[in-house]
Write a protein that holds these residues in place. Structure first.
Motif, PDB file in Angstrom:
ATOM      1  N   SER A   1       9.039 -13.369  -3.432  1.00  0.00           N
ATOM      2  CA  SER A   1       8.291 -12.780  -2.323  1.00  0.00           C
ATOM      3  C   SER A   1       8.313 -11.251  -2.398  1.00  0.00           C
ATOM      4  O   SER A   1       7.360 -10.595  -1.990  1.00  0.00           O
TER       5      SER A   1
ATOM      6  N   LYS B   1       5.284 -11.237   9.736  1.00  0.00           N
ATOM      7  CA  LYS B   1       6.352 -10.394  10.285  1.00  0.00           C
ATOM      8  C   LYS B   1       7.627 -11.145  10.641  1.00  0.00           C
ATOM      9  O   LYS B   1       8.349 -10.763  11.553  1.00  0.00           O
TER      10      LYS B   1
ATOM     11  N   GLU C   1       1.030  -5.992  -3.645  1.00  0.00           N
ATOM     12  CA  GLU C   1       0.063  -5.448  -2.679  1.00  0.00           C
ATOM     13  C   GLU C   1      -0.139  -3.956  -2.851  1.00  0.00           C
ATOM     14  O   GLU C   1      -1.174  -3.410  -2.516  1.00  0.00           O
TER      15      GLU C   1
ATOM     16  N   LYS D   1       4.422 -11.920   5.791  1.00  0.00           N
ATOM     17  CA  LYS D   1       3.104 -11.473   6.238  1.00  0.00           C
ATOM     18  C   LYS D   1       2.946 -11.647   7.750  1.00  0.00           C
ATOM     19  O   LYS D   1       2.255 -10.888   8.397  1.00  0.00           O
TER      20      LYS D   1
ATOM     21  N   ILE E   1      -3.982 -10.367  11.381  1.00  0.00           N
ATOM     22  CA  ILE E   1      -2.589 -10.767  11.540  1.00  0.00           C
ATOM     23  C   ILE E   1      -1.932  -9.950  12.643  1.00  0.00           C
ATOM     24  O   ILE E   1      -1.151 -10.456  13.431  1.00  0.00           O
TER      25      ILE E   1
ATOM     26  N   LYS F   1       5.089  -8.824  -2.566  1.00  0.00           N
ATOM     27  CA  LYS F   1       4.957  -7.690  -1.644  1.00  0.00           C
ATOM     28  C   LYS F   1       4.622  -6.427  -2.438  1.00  0.00           C
ATOM     29  O   LYS F   1       3.781  -5.634  -2.035  1.00  0.00           O
TER      30      LYS F   1
ATOM     31  N   TYR G   1       6.899 -15.273   1.379  1.00  0.00           N
ATOM     32  CA  TYR G   1       5.855 -14.251   1.444  1.00  0.00           C
ATOM     33  C   TYR G   1       4.975 -14.460   2.675  1.00  0.00           C
ATOM     34  O   TYR G   1       4.649 -13.511   3.392  1.00  0.00           O
TER      35      TYR G   1
END
Lengths: 165, 505
Positions: B215, B432, B222, B430, A2, B219, B426
């Motif tokens: 979301s 950005k 993770e 991811k 990514i 996060k 989400y």
């Protein structure tokens, strides 16, 4: 991945999205009213155009980033991070559990689905040494029961009762 | 106005309403103090609870949650170096070092007292400014509203983090979500993809809860195992207010400046306490005679951060109540809350439901006092909460979100929409993409479009009144200036980084 190709993937997605969005606007019903000077498709079409332009800018930026990173990688091969297996598992399992929870809640009912969901979700999120099934089951039963009761009695919100109803 | 205030206090001082404010503030503090849970989440989860209440009581509960949610963040910021909410990020800069130096009590004292004063200052400004602003806005037609909304939309640029392009694309995603459903004037369905349930569009609640709760939870998921351990030994002592009168007077000017910054930033659409505390901290440091001491644990830093974030509360409510335009994510939810109760946010709110508006004011003042009392006398309990593990809290939050989504229209479709939007949020995080612009686009897009259509109907297709009506022209000019400044700033930053990379090569 990514880090390097994120902007590229995202921009391609948005470019395709913009095109589909524009095509979709062509099928909007048109109003016969004379007073309307712009139709319901006007602003969405502008937005589709906007998405296309900015996605294109992002594409250019993405290509630059990827190129720059390729250069860096040639100099230093060790930049790529190790693949986080647990992270992917935790997030993937969480998503799956949430989707299943919402799908099954009407058929099976709030009380049972919630207890099962809570226990599994806590199990997935907890570190292996902190997994305490007895605690999880107790919390799940108390939470599910009290949420159901409180919303039903105090807020007149009837949550799906499913097979128990 | 004073009569209205008196009446509102009389309403609020009933057992039921007081209980709701106290409960709301306590719950808000709990959400604020537990890292990962925010004021936005607290309100999102409690909105469905207000369905059965009358609008005044519903708003009283939400105001308690708002004040508590923003204030609770100071506890983990000072004790654990983790901001409980985005509003307390810069409280950690000096609050945590103070605690490390054995001054946790003093840091708490300053943080609590200035949170209280900042909140009070902004509520008073809100009470005096919003009726006046609403009065002016009553004369606004579609041209003016369109221009104001477009100006508000440009705030996306300042909320985009490090990439304006990504921020704008996020804003467009929000616009798209806002298009789904019936078109504003002719009511033809758009982007419903054959789902009848989408005819009314995405309800505001699932979008907000999805983006800010689901979301967020993903996060947090993770960080399993890598998260900061909450089991650190926590020690603090607090005596009296924790500081002396002389120390308080020393902070007078810094405090006042931070309040003004908080209110000012709060008023700007799209930015709230999360930005205000950082700007106030930066300003305090720049203006200080001893900037080098910032970050080592000085009172000024804590005062600037905590004074400004609570002052942003009243600030953010000004455009919401006077214009119907939300100033930050929490006010976006409150907008949803007002609409759920059939109230019409905007300049007409004072005329149509003045009683509710003044109940909002009164509840804010009371919640502010209660927040202060809770924090001084209940600190021990809130500190204990910090040790509840995330793996138990987060699943419960998800359940409450789903219940909240279900409660919107009593159908599972909205809960499913909530999950879908949460996953979308989400995915964007991811890659950005910032998510706040999505909300701004989603809420402001339809307002802008409706007013554009109305304006053009009024002018029979002529675009020129948007540029020739003085107020509309002023706001559009402001829009160009604000966009211009942002582009120029980024350009400057780029040249600077390019220079430094060339220099380092």
């Amino acid at each position: 991945m990514i880090e390097k190709y994120g902007d590229l993937y995202a921009s391609v997605f948005f470019l395709i999205f913009a095109i589909f969005m524009y095509i979709a606007t062509l099928n909007f019903q048109q109003s016969d009213l004379v007073v309307l000077t712009i139709g319901s498709e006007f602003v969405p079409q502008l937005a589709a155009g906007g998405i296309f332009i900015f996605a294109f800018l992002l594409l250019i930026k993405g290509i630059k980033t990827a190129k720059a990173m390729n250069k860096d990688e040639a100099a230093d091969v060790q930049t790529s991070k190790p693949f986080h297996k647990t992270k992917v598992f935790t997030v993937g399992a969480t998503i799956l559990l949430i989707v299943l929870y919402v799908t099954l809640i009407t058929q099976i009912g709030f009380l049972i689905t919630t207890v099962v969901y809570l226990v599994l979700q806590m199990y997935v999120l907890a570190e292996p040494i902190k997994r305490n099934l007895f605690l999880f089951v107790s919390i799940a039963i108390i939470t599910s029961g009290s949420v159901y009761f409180v919303f039903r009695e105090f807020f007149n919100l009837f949550l799906p009762s499913g097979i128990l109803g | 106005m004073f009569e209205m205030v008196q009446e509102a206090f009389a309403t609020v001082f009933t057992l039921e309403t007081l209980f709701l404010i106290i409960g709301g503030t306590a719950l808000g503090l709990v959400f604020g103090s537990i890292p990962g849970l925010t004021a936005t989440m607290a309100i999102a989860i409690c909105l469905p609870l207000t369905f059965g209440m009358d609008p005044g009581n519903g708003m009283a509960l939400l105001m308690g949650l708002y004040i508590g949610g923003v204030s609770g963040g100071l506890i983990p910021a000072i004790l654990l170096n983790i901001p409980g909410t985005p509003s307390s990020v810069s409280t950690t800069f000096d609050g945590y070092p103070m605690a490390q130096n054995g001054d946790a009590g003093k840091a708490f004292g300053f943080a609590i007292v200035f949170s209280f004063l900042g909140g009070l200052f902004s509520i008073l400004i809100l009470m005096f400014l919003s009726p006046a602003l609403a009065d002016i806005a009553l004369g606004f037609g579609p041209f003016e509203f369109f221009a104001v909304t477009i100006f508000a939309l440009t705030m996306i640029a300042s909320l985009s983090g490090d990439s304006i392009i990504r921020g704008i694309l996020s804003g467009f995603v929000g616009l798209f979500l806002g298009f789904v459903g019936s078109a504003p004037i002719d009511s033809y369905p758009r982007f419903t993809f054959g789902f009848d349930q989408l005819d009314a569009g995405f309800a505001i609640l699932p979008v907000l809860i999805g983006l800010f709760a689901i979301s967020e939870v993903l996060k947090n998921a993770e960080q399993r195992g890598s998260g900061v351990s909450n089991t650190k030994k926590i020690q603090y002592k607090i005596k009296g207010l924790g500081f002396s009168l002389a120390e308080f007077i020393q902070q007078g000017w810094n405090g006042l400046r931070s309040f003004v910054i908080g209110v000012g930033i709060g008023i700007l659409p799209g930015v709230g306490g999360g930005t205000a505390n950082i700007i106030a901290y930066g300003t305090a440091k720049n203006r200080s005679k001893y900037p080098e001491k910032f970050g080592t644990g000085i009172n000024d830093g804590v005062v600037a951060s905590e004074g400004s974030n609570n002052a942003a509360i009243g600030g953010a409510l000004i455009p919401l109540i006077a214009l119907g335009i939300p100033g930050d994510t929490v006010t976006a939810l409150l907008l949803g809350g007002l609409m759920l109760h059939g109230l019409n946010p905007g300049p007409l709110l004072f005329e149509q439901s003045g009683d509710v508006v003044y109940i909002i004011f009164a509840s804010l003042i009371i919640a502010n006092v209660i927040m202060c009392l809770f924090l001084f006398f209940g600190m021990r309990m809130f500190v204990k909460l910090l040790s509840i593990p995330q793996h138990i809290l987060l699943p419960i939050i998800i359940v409450l979100c789903v219940v909240g989504g279900f409660g919107v229209n009593n159908r599972i479709f909205d809960a499913a929409a909530l999950v879908f939007i949460g996953l979308l949020g989400y995915a964007l995080i991811k890659f950005k993409f910032p998510i706040v612009p999505i909300i701004i686009g989603f809420i402001l897009g339809p307002i802008a479009e409706t007013n554009l259509s109305r304006g053009l109907m009024q002018s029979q297709g002529d675009f020129s009144p948007f540029f020739t009506q003085p107020i509309a022209a002023f706001f559009l000019l402001l829009t160009f200036v604000s966009v211009g400044i942002k582009i120029w700033q980024n350009f400057k930053k780029k040249i600077k980084t390019d220079d430094s990379t060339t220099a380092s090569l």
